[in-house]
Design an enzyme around this catalytic site. Structure first.
Site, PDB file in Angstrom:
ATOM      1  N   ILE A  32       0.830  -1.202   0.000  1.00 50.56           N
ATOM      2  CA  ILE A  32       0.000   0.000   0.000  1.00 50.56           C
ATOM      3  C   ILE A  32       0.864   1.252   0.000  1.00 50.56           C
ATOM      4  O   ILE A  32       0.552   2.233  -0.684  1.00 50.56           O
ATOM      5  CB  ILE A  32      -0.943  -0.014   1.218  1.00 50.56           C
ATOM      6  CG1 ILE A  32      -1.988  -1.124   1.056  1.00 50.56           C
ATOM      7  CG2 ILE A  32      -1.630   1.337   1.397  1.00 50.56           C
ATOM      8  CD1 ILE A  32      -2.806  -1.386   2.299  1.00 50.56           C
ATOM      9  N   TYR A 181      -0.309  -8.518  15.945  1.00 49.78           N
ATOM     10  CA  TYR A 181      -0.317  -7.571  14.822  1.00 49.78           C
ATOM     11  C   TYR A 181      -1.514  -6.623  14.934  1.00 49.78           C
ATOM     12  O   TYR A 181      -1.369  -5.396  14.818  1.00 49.78           O
ATOM     13  CB  TYR A 181      -0.370  -8.307  13.487  1.00 49.78           C
ATOM     14  CG  TYR A 181      -0.602  -7.384  12.323  1.00 49.78           C
ATOM     15  CD1 TYR A 181       0.422  -6.569  11.837  1.00 49.78           C
ATOM     16  CD2 TYR A 181      -1.864  -7.281  11.725  1.00 49.78           C
ATOM     17  CE1 TYR A 181       0.201  -5.683  10.788  1.00 49.78           C
ATOM     18  CE2 TYR A 181      -2.082  -6.406  10.668  1.00 49.78           C
ATOM     19  CZ  TYR A 181      -1.060  -5.613  10.206  1.00 49.78           C
ATOM     20  OH  TYR A 181      -1.294  -4.743   9.173  1.00 49.78           O
ATOM     21  N   LYS A 185      -1.518  -2.438  15.423  1.00 47.44           N
ATOM     22  CA  LYS A 185      -2.209  -1.463  14.568  1.00 47.44           C
ATOM     23  C   LYS A 185      -3.226  -0.657  15.379  1.00 47.44           C
ATOM     24  O   LYS A 185      -3.418   0.541  15.127  1.00 47.44           O
ATOM     25  CB  LYS A 185      -2.897  -2.177  13.404  1.00 47.44           C
ATOM     26  CG  LYS A 185      -1.947  -2.936  12.480  1.00 47.44           C
ATOM     27  CD  LYS A 185      -0.867  -2.047  11.892  1.00 47.44           C
ATOM     28  CE  LYS A 185      -1.423  -1.070  10.874  1.00 47.44           C
ATOM     29  NZ  LYS A 185      -0.344  -0.277  10.223  1.00 47.44           N
TER      30      LYS A 185
END
Length: 316
Positions: A32, A181, A185
């Site tokens: 991204i 993870y 975030k």
């Protein structure tokens, strides 16, 4: 009586010009982040790719230059897992002001064992959250020198179902890679929202915006060889998924809008329009747990302790 012309609707394929501005995209050499950098380069801005791998960064800059005539794009070495190197990386930008940074770089591990950064932090939390937390501290003078600069933090749809364990931020007691993870975030998203509160309290012109890409798959991402190659087989097999999710080029759209659109405000959350998974970017409500200021304050204090950042050094 004359009236001001209405602002045209946002169009992800017809971005406004940003000549003279400088943007930093962490992790801009792949995924991204690459598409954020490519799209921002088409506006006439100078785009700097922050990457821990100089060879991959050079490949990415060459790809952008090949697709965007006249692109002003370059790279700096930036390793968010090495806190002691971040100040030097910021110095290597060699700019007087920075108009936006996109906190995009991240590590996602699928399997044990638990790994640590050179500073002894769990790798995903240490890179994804603590590295960007420390980077913001060193970037703040450059951001404060620009008019209305923006800090754009890339969260994740995966974080929506997670909750932080403030007593085990480093996942020492119970390490599960996918959960760790998601929590890393989520920590980034808490940071982005809390940062804007503190910037407003300090009467800073800098704003902080949180975004997420929805569901973004490699198999739905257009080829950018040698950065990314999509085979015909992958494209065909992923076709049904396109009803629900999208490619990484589209996952970049919320971050690009957060950098460029004057209608975007600090403290907001932006993501894809369709169920938060795909489509053009839209403003989303902040979830109740993400708006919990007591959790955000404890995370902020812990982040200062873990990185050695002075608690008053970030708001500019």
């Amino acid at each position: 009586m004359s009236s001001a012309s209405p602002t045209p609707p946002w169009n992800v394929r017809r971005l406004p010009r940003a000549d003279g501005r400088v943007f930093l995209v962490t992790g801009g050499n792949a995924g991204i982040g690459y598409f954020v950098a490519e799209q921002l380069s088409a506006t006439g801005a100078t785009v700097v790719l922050g990457s821990r791998n100089p060879a991959k960064a050079e490949i990415a800059t060459a790809s952008i230059r090949a697709r965007v005539p006249g692109a002003r794009v370059r790279a700096v070495r930036l390793d968010l897992a090495a806190l002691s190197s971040i100040e030097t990386a910021v110095e290597s930008l060699e700019v007087e002001r920075l108009h936006a940074v996109v906190h995009n770089a991240g590590v996602a591990l699928d399997d044990p064992p638990r790994r640590e950064t050179e500073d002894g932090h769990e790798l995903m939390f240490g890179t994804n959250h603590l590295g960007h937390f420390a980077l913001t501290r060193w970037l703040m003078p450059l951001l404060s020198a620009a008019p209305a600069a923006r800090i754009v933090t890339m969260g994740s749809f995966a974080a929506k179902s997670e909750r932080l364990d403030l007593d085990d931020l480093q996942s020492r007691k119970d390490y599960r890679p996918k959960r760790t993870y998601g929590r890393s975030k989520l920590a980034q998203m808490y940071f982005g929202v809390e940062l804007d509160r503190r910037l407003r309290a300090a009467a800073s012109a800098v704003t902080s915006v949180v975004v997420h890409p929805g569901g973004a798959l490699d198999s739905l991402t257009p080829s950018r060889p040698p950065v990314h190659r999509r085979t015909t087989g992958a494209r065909l097999s992923a076709a049904p998924a396109a009803l629900l999710v999208q490619g990484k080029h589209a996952g970049a759209w919320p971050a690009v809008r957060a950098v460029l659109d004057p209608a975007v405000r600090g403290g907001q959350l932006w993501g894809p329009r369709v169920f938060g998974l795909r489509g053009e970017p839209r403003h989303e409500p902040i979830a109740d747990h993400l708006a919990d200021t007591s959790v955000a304050a404890r995370l902020w204090d812990s982040s200062c302790d873990l990185t050695g950042v002075d608690p008053g050094a970030i708001p500019g």
